[in-house]
Design a protein around this motif. Structure first.
Motif, PDB file in Angstrom:
ATOM      1  N   ASN A 193       0.835  -1.197   0.000  1.00 14.67           N
ATOM      2  CA  ASN A 193       0.000   0.000   0.000  1.00 14.67           C
ATOM      3  C   ASN A 193       0.877   1.256   0.000  1.00 14.67           C
ATOM      4  OD1 ASN A 193      -2.842   1.311   0.815  1.00 14.67           O
ATOM      5  ND2 ASN A 193      -1.285   2.187   2.142  1.00 14.67           N
ATOM      6  N   ASN A 194       1.906   1.249   0.829  1.00 13.24           N
ATOM      7  CA  ASN A 194       2.777   2.420   0.956  1.00 13.24           C
ATOM      8  C   ASN A 194       3.677   2.617  -0.253  1.00 13.24           C
ATOM      9  OD1 ASN A 194       1.677   3.004   3.439  1.00 13.24           O
ATOM     10  ND2 ASN A 194       3.291   2.012   4.607  1.00 13.24           N
ATOM     11  N   MET A 195       4.077   1.513  -0.915  1.00 11.92           N
ATOM     12  CA  MET A 195       4.839   1.645  -2.163  1.00 11.92           C
ATOM     13  C   MET A 195       4.001   2.336  -3.231  1.00 11.92           C
ATOM     14  SD  MET A 195       7.262  -1.667  -2.841  1.00 11.92           S
ATOM     15  CE  MET A 195       5.976  -2.889  -2.869  1.00 11.92           C
ATOM     16  N   ARG A 196       2.752   1.927  -3.320  1.00 13.81           N
ATOM     17  CA  ARG A 196       1.851   2.545  -4.294  1.00 13.81           C
ATOM     18  C   ARG A 196       1.626   4.022  -4.006  1.00 13.81           C
ATOM     19  NH1 ARG A 196      -3.672   0.661  -2.952  1.00 13.81           N
ATOM     20  NH2 ARG A 196      -3.396   2.374  -1.470  1.00 13.81           N
ATOM     21  N   ASP A 197       1.618   4.374  -2.710  1.00 14.55           N
ATOM     22  CA  ASP A 197       1.219   5.721  -2.291  1.00 14.55           C
ATOM     23  C   ASP A 197       2.382   6.667  -2.016  1.00 14.55           C
ATOM     24  OD1 ASP A 197      -1.286   4.637  -2.423  1.00 14.55           O
ATOM     25  OD2 ASP A 197      -1.687   4.682  -0.272  1.00 14.55           O
ATOM     26  N   ILE A 198       3.581   6.347  -2.488  1.00 12.40           N
ATOM     27  CA  ILE A 198       4.750   7.177  -2.168  1.00 12.40           C
ATOM     28  C   ILE A 198       4.503   8.646  -2.500  1.00 12.40           C
ATOM     29  CG2 ILE A 198       7.129   7.702  -2.858  1.00 12.40           C
ATOM     30  CD1 ILE A 198       7.684   4.716  -2.929  1.00 12.40           C
ATOM     31  N   ALA A 199       4.063   8.918  -3.706  1.00 15.65           N
ATOM     32  CA  ALA A 199       3.856  10.315  -4.117  1.00 15.65           C
ATOM     33  C   ALA A 199       2.755  10.973  -3.293  1.00 15.65           C
ATOM     34  CB  ALA A 199       3.512  10.381  -5.609  1.00 15.65           C
ATOM     35  N   TYR A 200       1.662  10.256  -3.093  1.00 13.21           N
ATOM     36  CA  TYR A 200       0.533  10.823  -2.337  1.00 13.21           C
ATOM     37  C   TYR A 200       0.910  11.050  -0.879  1.00 13.21           C
ATOM     38  CZ  TYR A 200      -4.138  11.312  -0.341  1.00 13.21           C
ATOM     39  OH  TYR A 200      -5.245  11.778   0.338  1.00 13.21           O
ATOM     40  N   ASP A 201       1.535  10.063  -0.237  1.00 11.33           N
ATOM     41  CA  ASP A 201       1.891  10.194   1.175  1.00 11.33           C
ATOM     42  C   ASP A 201       2.933  11.286   1.397  1.00 11.33           C
ATOM     43  OD1 ASP A 201       0.142   8.206   1.927  1.00 11.33           O
ATOM     44  OD2 ASP A 201       1.646   6.622   2.011  1.00 11.33           O
ATOM     45  N   SER A 202       3.838  11.460   0.435  1.00  4.17           N
ATOM     46  CA  SER A 202       4.834  12.522   0.549  1.00  4.17           C
ATOM     47  C   SER A 202       4.152  13.884   0.581  1.00  4.17           C
ATOM     48  CB  SER A 202       5.822  12.453  -0.621  1.00  4.17           C
ATOM     49  OG  SER A 202       6.541  11.243  -0.607  1.00  4.17           O
ATOM     50  N   ARG A 203       3.112  14.018  -0.216  1.00  5.36           N
ATOM     51  CA  ARG A 203       2.351  15.271  -0.245  1.00  5.36           C
ATOM     52  C   ARG A 203       1.635  15.528   1.072  1.00  5.36           C
ATOM     53  NH1 ARG A 203      -2.613  15.178  -4.188  1.00  5.36           N
ATOM     54  NH2 ARG A 203      -3.779  14.806  -2.250  1.00  5.36           N
ATOM     55  N   GLN A 204       1.306  14.425   1.789  1.00  3.77           N
ATOM     56  CA  GLN A 204       0.576  14.550   3.054  1.00  3.77           C
ATOM     57  C   GLN A 204       1.508  14.749   4.253  1.00  3.77           C
ATOM     58  OE1 GLN A 204      -1.978  14.928   0.993  1.00  3.77           O
ATOM     59  NE2 GLN A 204      -3.250  14.287   2.726  1.00  3.77           N
ATOM     60  N   ASN A 205       2.807  14.827   3.984  1.00  2.00           N
ATOM     61  CA  ASN A 205       3.800  15.073   5.036  1.00  2.00           C
ATOM     62  C   ASN A 205       3.802  13.995   6.123  1.00  2.00           C
ATOM     63  OD1 ASN A 205       4.830  17.541   3.950  1.00  2.00           O
ATOM     64  ND2 ASN A 205       2.993  18.586   4.691  1.00  2.00           N
ATOM     65  N   ILE A 206       3.661  12.731   5.695  1.00  2.45           N
ATOM     66  CA  ILE A 206       3.819  11.625   6.635  1.00  2.45           C
ATOM     67  C   ILE A 206       5.030  10.812   6.206  1.00  2.45           C
ATOM     68  CG2 ILE A 206       1.357  11.531   7.157  1.00  2.45           C
ATOM     69  CD1 ILE A 206       1.119   9.092   5.386  1.00  2.45           C
ATOM     70  N   LYS A 207       5.538  10.009   7.101  1.00  3.61           N
ATOM     71  CA  LYS A 207       6.743   9.225   6.829  1.00  3.61           C
ATOM     72  C   LYS A 207       6.394   7.742   6.780  1.00  3.61           C
ATOM     73  CE  LYS A 207      10.518  10.298   9.054  1.00  3.61           C
ATOM     74  NZ  LYS A 207      11.524  10.395  10.152  1.00  3.61           N
ATOM     75  N   THR A 208       6.823   7.084   5.724  1.00  9.87           N
ATOM     76  CA  THR A 208       6.695   5.631   5.628  1.00  9.87           C
ATOM     77  C   THR A 208       8.047   5.063   5.220  1.00  9.87           C
ATOM     78  OG1 THR A 208       6.102   5.580   3.269  1.00  9.87           O
ATOM     79  CG2 THR A 208       4.290   5.876   4.848  1.00  9.87           C
ATOM     80  N   VAL A 209       8.222   3.774   5.412  1.00  9.43           N
ATOM     81  CA  VAL A 209       9.464   3.128   4.997  1.00  9.43           C
ATOM     82  C   VAL A 209       9.660   3.300   3.495  1.00  9.43           C
ATOM     83  CG1 VAL A 209      10.679   0.919   4.810  1.00  9.43           C
ATOM     84  CG2 VAL A 209       9.390   1.467   6.889  1.00  9.43           C
ATOM     85  N   SER A 210       8.573   3.223   2.743  1.00  6.76           N
ATOM     86  CA  SER A 210       8.660   3.353   1.284  1.00  6.76           C
ATOM     87  C   SER A 210       9.145   4.734   0.866  1.00  6.76           C
ATOM     88  CB  SER A 210       7.300   3.060   0.651  1.00  6.76           C
ATOM     89  OG  SER A 210       6.934   1.710   0.851  1.00  6.76           O
ATOM     90  N   ILE A 211       8.677   5.757   1.543  1.00 15.17           N
ATOM     91  CA  ILE A 211       9.132   7.116   1.236  1.00 15.17           C
ATOM     92  C   ILE A 211      10.617   7.255   1.542  1.00 15.17           C
ATOM     93  CG2 ILE A 211       8.971   9.538   1.969  1.00 15.17           C
ATOM     94  CD1 ILE A 211       5.962   9.107   2.319  1.00 15.17           C
ATOM     95  N   MET A 212      11.043   6.678   2.650  1.00 14.49           N
ATOM     96  CA  MET A 212      12.443   6.767   3.052  1.00 14.49           C
ATOM     97  C   MET A 212      13.356   6.036   2.069  1.00 14.49           C
ATOM     98  SD  MET A 212      11.708   6.086   7.105  1.00 14.49           S
ATOM     99  CE  MET A 212      13.425   5.905   7.600  1.00 14.49           C
ATOM    100  N   LEU A 213      12.890   4.913   1.498  1.00 10.10           N
ATOM    101  CA  LEU A 213      13.711   4.111   0.610  1.00 10.10           C
ATOM    102  C   LEU A 213      13.591   4.527  -0.854  1.00 10.10           C
ATOM    103  CD1 LEU A 213      13.145   0.500   2.026  1.00 10.10           C
ATOM    104  CD2 LEU A 213      15.144   1.960   2.347  1.00 10.10           C
ATOM    105  N   GLY A 214      12.414   4.989  -1.251  1.00  9.77           N
ATOM    106  CA  GLY A 214      12.158   5.253  -2.655  1.00  9.77           C
ATOM    107  C   GLY A 214      11.606   4.015  -3.348  1.00  9.77           C
ATOM    108  N   SER A 215      11.092   4.183  -4.553  1.00 14.96           N
ATOM    109  CA  SER A 215      10.381   3.104  -5.256  1.00 14.96           C
ATOM    110  C   SER A 215      11.267   1.892  -5.525  1.00 14.96           C
ATOM    111  CB  SER A 215       9.820   3.625  -6.583  1.00 14.96           C
ATOM    112  OG  SER A 215       8.881   4.650  -6.359  1.00 14.96           O
ATOM    113  N   ARG A 216      12.458   2.113  -6.066  1.00 17.47           N
ATOM    114  CA  ARG A 216      13.310   1.002  -6.469  1.00 17.47           C
ATOM    115  C   ARG A 216      13.756   0.177  -5.260  1.00 17.47           C
ATOM    116  NH1 ARG A 216      18.724   0.307  -6.824  1.00 17.47           N
ATOM    117  NH2 ARG A 216      19.504  -1.251  -8.315  1.00 17.47           N
ATOM    118  N   LYS A 217      14.277   0.821  -4.239  1.00 14.89           N
ATOM    119  CA  LYS A 217      14.751   0.098  -3.065  1.00 14.89           C
ATOM    120  C   LYS A 217      13.590  -0.552  -2.311  1.00 14.89           C
ATOM    121  CE  LYS A 217      19.000   2.745  -2.293  1.00 14.89           C
ATOM    122  NZ  LYS A 217      19.720   3.668  -1.365  1.00 14.89           N
ATOM    123  N   SER A 218      12.415   0.070  -2.363  1.00 15.85           N
ATOM    124  CA  SER A 218      11.241  -0.521  -1.713  1.00 15.85           C
ATOM    125  C   SER A 218      10.868  -1.834  -2.379  1.00 15.85           C
ATOM    126  CB  SER A 218      10.052   0.450  -1.769  1.00 15.85           C
ATOM    127  OG  SER A 218      10.261   1.558  -0.930  1.00 15.85           O
TER     128      SER A 218
END
Length: 298
Positions: A193-218
């Motif tokens: 779910n968080n991999m799919r939502d990287i762009a959206y969650d970044s806009r919402q100013n929340i932190k997920t493991v996927s945001i921290m790693l980026g799409s490829r590393k996730s």
């Protein structure tokens, strides 16, 4: 009236309860290896855990809306109705339903702790607090990159050990070992779910493991954890924690390969749902392996 009840039911996301049922079944079957089990208490435990799961889903939607994490363009809204944003129920109705379900969970847990095992008390309290503070302040596990760990603990060690304790009035090292791969895979539902939502969650100013790693590393981590789950199962078979019946779990490999091929091309809108389908196949085969291990020696 019937339509109103249906809305309350759909808001709990009943299609996700399979994960909880598998965890309770695994814990109970492991207890059956060590003696007789009460199937009545299995049913009570399953109902209590499903109430907790339903309450957690409702709390999640309530606070995601309250904190404006979920909005009309949320990726999740593309494949399932967000009960508040869709107008299905009001925030107050969602919160009331969640409280009722969690109170019922608490009542079942207290009864099980008194009648069956005191271990249920501390396991239940941790589970209940995790459920509430998964999205509620001030902790907000989900928004601070601890969501996957919380899910792993809930559907892995806590639920499986809890179900075992209800039956055996004790904890089990084997239940802990066996809980690891399934807990990891359930956590991957959130990770997908968080991999799919990287762009959206970044806009919402929340932190997920996927945001921290980026799409490829996730995706690499997602793949690695699936490989780890199978390697771990093989390790349990080699070390004698599981019998050769554990090899049945590898019948889910084609589903895993298909999932990874899909994700490699593009993370789909239904990323979490597809991961949950894979988890269900893995979990059912895990249940079958433990059942046969109990009934048929090889």
């Amino acid at each position: 009236m019937i339509n109103h009840i249906k809305n309350y039911f759909i808001a709990t996301r009943p299609w996700s309860f399979t994960m909880s049922f598998i965890s309770v079944s695994v814990g109970t079957l492991l207890a059956a290896e060590d003696g007789d089990v009460s199937w009545a208490w299995f049913a009570v435990t399953a109902i209590g855990i499903i109430f907790l799961h339903a309450g957690a889903n409702l709390i999640n939607d309530y606070f995601d809306t309250l904190y404006k994490i979920d909005q009309q363009d949320s990726p999740t809204a593309k494949y399932r109705p967000q009960p508040i944003l869709s107008g299905m129920l009001t925030p107050r109705q969602i919160l009331t339903e969640a409280i009722i379900l969690l109170v019922m969970t608490f009542a079942i847990g207290i009864t099980a702790a008194i009648v069956r095992s005191p271990h249920v008390l501390w396991i239940g309290i941790i589970g209940l607090l995790t459920c509430i503070f998964y999205t509620a302040g001030p902790v907000k596990f989900k928004y601070h990159a601890f969501g996957e760990f919380a899910v792993f603990m809930m559907w892995g060690p806590l639920m499986i050990e809890g179900a075992y304790a209800v039956q055996r009035q004790a904890l089990s090292a084997k239940a802990l070992y066996v809980s690891i791969p399934f807990g990891v895979l359930v956590a991957l539902v959130l990770f997908a779910n968080n991999m799919r939502d990287i762009a959206y969650d970044s806009r919402q100013n929340i932190k997920t493991v996927s945001i921290m790693l980026g799409s490829r590393k996730s995706f690499i981590l997602f793949t690695g954890l699936i490989v780890l789950a199978y390697t771990y199962v093989l390790g349990m078979i080699v070390t004698g924690i599981m019998s050769l019946w554990g090899l049945l779990i590898f019948l889910s490999l084609p589903k895993a390969v298909s999932l990874l091929k899909t994700f490699k091309q593009k993370i789909p809108d239904m990323a979490d749902a597809l991961t949950a389908q894979f988890d269900t196949v893995f979990g059912i085969l895990l249940i079958l392996a433990i059942f046969l291990e109990t009934k048929v020696a090889i």
